[in-house]
Design an enzyme around this catalytic site. Sequence first.
Site, short mmCIF file in Angstrom:
data_model
loop_
_atom_site.label_atom_id
_atom_site.label_comp_id
_atom_site.label_asym_id
_atom_site.label_seq_id
_atom_site.Cartn_x
_atom_site.Cartn_y
_atom_site.Cartn_z
N HIS A 18 1.97 -10.51 -3.91
CA HIS A 18 3.17 -11.35 -3.92
C HIS A 18 2.80 -12.78 -3.59
CE1 HIS A 18 3.32 -11.46 0.44
NE2 HIS A 18 3.48 -10.15 0.54
N HIS A 21 0.29 -13.56 -0.69
CA HIS A 21 -1.13 -13.39 -1.01
C HIS A 21 -1.60 -14.54 -1.90
CE1 HIS A 21 0.46 -9.07 -0.98
NE2 HIS A 21 -0.24 -9.17 0.14
N CYS A 125 1.97 2.62 16.92
CA CYS A 125 2.96 2.40 15.86
C CYS A 125 2.38 2.91 14.55
CB CYS A 125 3.34 0.93 15.72
SG CYS A 125 4.40 0.66 14.27
N CYS A 128 2.25 0.14 11.77
CA CYS A 128 1.16 -0.83 11.91
C CYS A 128 -0.21 -0.15 11.88
CB CYS A 128 1.26 -1.59 13.23
SG CYS A 128 2.71 -2.62 13.38
N CYS A 142 8.36 -1.54 18.06
CA CYS A 142 7.45 -2.41 17.33
C CYS A 142 8.31 -3.51 16.69
CB CYS A 142 6.72 -1.62 16.25
SG CYS A 142 5.94 -2.72 15.05
N HIS A 145 8.22 -3.13 12.77
CA HIS A 145 8.81 -1.96 12.11
C HIS A 145 10.12 -1.49 12.73
CE1 HIS A 145 4.63 -1.89 10.72
NE2 HIS A 145 5.20 -1.54 9.61
N LYS A 306 12.45 -14.62 5.37
CA LYS A 306 11.09 -14.10 5.43
C LYS A 306 10.78 -13.28 4.17
CE LYS A 306 8.54 -11.56 8.61
NZ LYS A 306 8.41 -10.65 9.72
N LYS A 309 9.12 -6.72 1.77
CA LYS A 309 9.40 -5.69 0.78
C LYS A 309 10.86 -5.27 0.85
CE LYS A 309 5.49 -2.77 0.36
NZ LYS A 309 5.02 -1.44 0.64
ZN LIG Z 1 4.68 -1.55 13.67
#
Ligand SMILES: [Zn+2]
Length: 505
Positions: A18, A21, A125, A128, A142, A145, A306, A309
């Site tokens: 995306h 990157h 997590c 992660c 987290c 997440h 931000k 996905k």
């Molecule tokens: Zn996480």
Amino acid sequence: MKKFFITTPIYYVNDKPHIGHTYTTVAADILSRFYRNGASTFFLTGTDEHGTKVCQSAQKQEVEVKKFCDEVAQNYQKTWKALDVNYDFFVRTTDKYHEEFVKLILTRLKDNGFLYEGEYEGLYCEGCEEFKSEKDLVSGCCPIHKTFPIKLKEKVWFFKLAQFQDKIFSHLGKDFVVLPQKREAELTSFLKNEKLHDVAISRPRDRVEWGIDLPWDNNQVIYVWIDALFNYLSGPLSSRGFNFSNKHWEDILEALNDFWPADIQLIGKDILRFHAVIWPALLLALGLPLPKRLFVHGFFTINGEKISKSLNNAVNPVDLKKEFGLAALRYYLFRDFSFGEDGDVSLENLVERYNADLADNIGNLLSRSLTLVQKYGALKQKIEFKKDEDLENLFRNFKFKEALEKINLLAREKNQLIDKEKPWALIKEAHQGKEFAIENNSQIKFEKILISTLETLLIISYYLKPFLPLEAEKIETAIKNLEPEIVFPKILLEDTITKKQDINK
Ligand SMILES: [Zn+2]
């Protein structure tokens, strides 16, 4: 001779390529194109392909894991090709040479007493794929997440990271520079105030099946992050077809001399600790020098949001290219905020910047000056090119935005000069003068303005080339042939907005 070595992080195959990157990879491309003028460079990028998440994604798509990795890696390669990213080697962590190299390295670390077996207990997590300290969590979750980590206790192998605290500190800011300066300051304070703990470098195979075996314990898999970091060494070696399996450590060190230490390692701020603490410690344990510079870029939001996905705004760079053209995309990413800072991008601004800077300023200067030459006669003096020290320094200091500002300023000054001096009027004056006065003041002035304008345009194209290789070449060719050309056709916002909405869907 040692090559000027530039790396991007390797991208996790769990994600499609995306615009985030793209930002890092095009930045590396710009730097390697800049440094390629005069030095032999090596630009490495690639994909990070191990870990539980990759397995899960493959299962979801009902594809065999390696096949899933092959497809995503190919997608990255195609994307970089489409964006005119000219890397020298694409490293993949599931390739045999990389796996062999990592095994060899881990064996060496163990033989030299840097690894030991122990028990790890912590909050883990799953998203992660890493253990979290209480401090990393927000209300017990987290922060990335938004899930509660699970309590996990397991037998693993550790790397003696703690003993490298002072050593890393003593290199920092000397032969190991972290940029921008504020990131180095952040790290200095971290190393001063927090005690480093040893880190687990393996995982039980029954929990993480998709990874490289620990060479001496096949119930353990090498932690994906440790495996991934070594791409910076395995990549350049395997680009030469280096076979790790029957080589001595000395042979490897000798071959590495042509690349390592890296001159610039580009990373995002989210992976700073891995690259500025664990990576240097591993290198020191192996007796290898540290990367000369670690440049930490910021993150950007799209229209204030931000990139993620779940928000589904992870804009596909190839779609953006189709929509706005590659020049607009490569240019805009580095135009609006300083490299190293966070910023916001919007597709409206992309079009505006392209039109204002490239079409109306630089493109206009090129076509109007060459039209004048074509219309009013040949130039007697040679057009000469000289490097611009100011711009050289801006590139060397990663000041992409500032370099583009300077390039635009140069073009604007010449456009203003032409507006003010009106060379078309000067040449008419010159032609009305005495027939035999071959050189008169107006003629000289006309010539001076156009020569200096074309020389400025050569400077502009030279420093624009790392950003826009194709267009910069067109500018050079136009000047060489003294043929006006429209290098930057204007983008009409009306044409793009409807299509843009499709992209954002
Ligand atoms: Zn996480």
